[in-house]
Each structure stands twice: as structure tokens, then as C-alpha cells.
Design an enzyme around this catalytic site. Structure first.
Site, PDB file in Angstrom:
ATOM      1  N   ASP A  23       0.833  -1.192   0.000  1.00  0.00           N
ATOM      2  CA  ASP A  23       0.000   0.000   0.000  1.00  0.00           C
ATOM      3  C   ASP A  23       0.875   1.252   0.000  1.00  0.00           C
ATOM      4  OD1 ASP A  23      -2.383   1.784   0.792  1.00  0.00           O
ATOM      5  OD2 ASP A  23      -3.289  -0.203   0.885  1.00  0.00           O
ATOM      6  N   HIS A  54      -3.723   5.911   3.827  1.00  0.00           N
ATOM      7  CA  HIS A  54      -4.467   4.783   3.255  1.00  0.00           C
ATOM      8  C   HIS A  54      -3.979   3.447   3.811  1.00  0.00           C
ATOM      9  CE1 HIS A  54      -5.882   2.041   0.041  1.00  0.00           C
ATOM     10  NE2 HIS A  54      -6.794   2.961  -0.221  1.00  0.00           N
ATOM     11  N   SER A 237     -11.194  -0.391  -1.122  1.00  0.00           N
ATOM     12  CA  SER A 237      -9.908  -0.545  -0.431  1.00  0.00           C
ATOM     13  C   SER A 237     -10.098  -1.003   1.003  1.00  0.00           C
ATOM     14  CB  SER A 237      -9.154   0.784  -0.410  1.00  0.00           C
ATOM     15  OG  SER A 237      -8.639   1.110  -1.668  1.00  0.00           O
TER      16      SER A 237
END
Length: 307
Positions: A23, A54, A237
Site C-alpha cells: 500500500d 491509506h 480498499s
């Protein structure tokens, strides 16, 4: 029906399983325990830096430790291996292939990819061969690969497919929401399709704050002063980590399971929804998956790879 993952902790909390989070990096946070630095394919620096937030949120959904509040990840005793593969517009399928290989070298049994490269159905984007080969290596090495199905916008249009989620060895995860009558529907932003394997809630998300060693966040803040606005965090996600956490629980309970067996159990134990929604076999059900594996592996059930 809730995910009931805290009920699953009666059977296992994911101890002994390493989950690679490929990521934007994972920032240290006490709710994640010790995160292993698996390398940085962006700046050749540290995977323990996450300017975006994220990757830290994804890691929290997988392995966040419970605390005095409502937040926890599905497999709170799993080990997070952070591999930084994207930042801004950097990162592609070729670098993703290298990141998957690094995850294998570091002993990951589950690989979470909350990143997508969308392409029209039937086409092979640049790097498709490289990432396909790395996913096949992961299968042979005993690692379960989970990937987000993607959000609409940019190059991701309804009817397109997401790489590497579309590959048969990968569990492709879309996002579900519920209407006023409690009926499951695709999330407004979610890519759907017959290639999707399963779905999970995609937010709003609560998770570790990448800016502080102990805090939590539940929204992105944009602008400053009178122009400040906050936006809840959601997307496929954040659906994929629920499936990755479930895979970690399954492997902690029975380390001998193959990736194909893990896929089969997760898909067969999902809470059924209409096949016309393009959300795969249903909504992931962590506790039911553990009960399924307890019964079926004890009987040496002959499971087959997911189609």
C-alpha cells in the site's frame, strides 16, 4: 447481519500469521503493535512512512488491537508487514509484482492489495504478465492474495475489470451497503461484475491515525479555516482488509490450509445475496468461516479452487 468477528476471537485472534499490506506504507501506531518494514518501492526508504494514511487504515482493519473504544481489526494478533508500493501517481503492476515477491520472501501468508489498475474486460494492461506470474508464485508458496475490486472514477468504469483482483488466484472484493429496508446493494462507488468473488462493508472507516502514535481517525480533512471540510473514508480498499483478516484467522486456526482451500471456505461461508448484484458469493462472514473450516477440514473435505 454483522460481521461477528469478535465472536471469532473465541477460536483465534490471528497469532502467528504475517499479513503483508502492499500500500502507501503503514505509520507506527500503538493499536497496530510492531509493524515490520518490508521495504519501500517508491523512494527506496521506509515502509513505515505513510503520508497518505491509506495503508495505515488498511492495516488497522486487518490487525488493529482492541482498546477502550469500539475499534479493532479482525485479526488483532496478526503481524503486519508493510510494503510501500504506491504514493501519488507512483506505482504500477510491475512494481506490484516485485512487492508481492518481497512479501513472499518475508514469509507473508496473506497479502492484501487495496490498489487497483483498471482495464477494459478482455484486455491485458502493461505489467499484467509480471503480476500474474507473481500471484502464481504466491499460490505455490501458500500465500492467500486478496485485492480490492476498485472504485468508479478515473480509469475505473463500470464494466471494466481490476488487476490483480480479476486473476483466479486472487480473492476479488467489492463493497456493499444496505438500503433503508436493510437490503444489500453495491456501494455507490463500487465496481461490480461477474469476476468479483465476495463483498464486505467498505466504510465509513475508523482506524489508526498515521499522524499520531495512538490516535484514531474516521474522516479526511481538506482545506483550512472557513474552507475546511471533512469527508468520511470509504471504498473497496477498506472492504478487502475484512477478507484478508478473515484469511488470517483461518490460517491461524489451521496453518495447513492451502490458498485454494481458504478461498473456498471464505466464499462458501459468505452470507448469500443476489447473484445479480455483481458482488460475488455474498458478504464475508468471519465467524461462519471459522466454523466451516472446523467442520470441513476435520472431515478432510475435498475443497476446490474458487472459479
Amino acid at each position: 447481519k454483522t460481521l461477528q468477528f469478535r465472536q471469532a476471537w473465541q477460536l483465534t485472534t490471528g497469532a502467528g500469521i504475517t499479513v503483508a499490506v502492499i500500500d502507501t506504507g503503514v505509520s507506527p501506531n500503538e493499536r497496530l503493535g510492531e509493524v515490520v518494514d518490508g521495504g519501500d518501492f517508491v523512494d527506496n526508504d521506509s515502509a513505515l512512512v505513510d503520508c497518505d494514511g491509506h495503508g495505515t487504515l488498511v492495516a488497522g482493519l486487518i490487525a488493529g488491537r482492541p482498546g477502550p473504544d469500539s475499534f479493532a481489526g479482525l485479526a488483532p494478533d496478526a503481524q503486519v508487514l508493510s510494503i510501500r508500493q504506491t504514493a501519488g501517481n507512483q506505482g504500477n503492476l510491475e512494481s506490484l509484482a516485485h512487492a508481492i515477491d518481497k512479501a513472499l520472501a518475508e514469509g507473508a501468508r496473506v497479502i492484501n492489495i487495496s490498489l487497483t489498475s483498471c482495464a477494459p474486460a478482455g484486455t491485458m494492461p502493461q505489467g499484467a504478465k509480471e503480476v500474474t506470474d507473481s500471484v502464481v508464485r504466491a499460490e505455490a508458496a501458500g500465500a492467500v492474495v486478496v485485492a480490492a475490486a476498485g472504485n468508479t472514477g478515473g480509469s475505473c468504469h463500470e464494466g471494466s475489470v481490476a488487476w490483480p483482483a480479476v486473476l483466479p488466484e486472487v480473492i476479488a472484493v467489492s463493497a456493499v451497503q444496505f438500503d433503508s429496508a436493510g437490503q444489500a446493494q453495491p456501494a455507490d462507488y463500487a465496481i461490480t461484475g461477474q469476476w468479483v468473488d465476495i463483498t464486505a462493508p467498505g466504510g465509513p472507516v475508523l482506524g489508526p491515525d498515521p499522524r499520531t502514535p495512538a490516535g484514531l481517525i474516521d474522516r479526511h480533512v481538506f482545506g483550512s479555516g472557513e474552507g475546511t471540510r471533512a469527508q468520511h473514508i470509504a471504498g473497496t480498499s477498506f472492504a478487502a482488509p475484512t477478507v484478508s483478516g478473515t484469511a488470517a484467522l483461518l490460517l491461524a486456526r489451521n496453518p495447513e490450509l492451502s490458498p485454494a482451500q481458504v478461498r473456498d471456505i471464505i466464499l462458501n461461508s459468505a452470507s448469500p445475496i443476489s447473484s445479480e448484484l455483481g458482488l460475488g458469493r455474498g458478504i464475508v462472514a468471519p465467524y461462519d468461516a471459522l466454523i466451516w473450516t472446523t467442520v470441513d477440514t476435520a472431515a478432510q473435505h475435498d475443497v476446490k479452487p474458487a472459479a
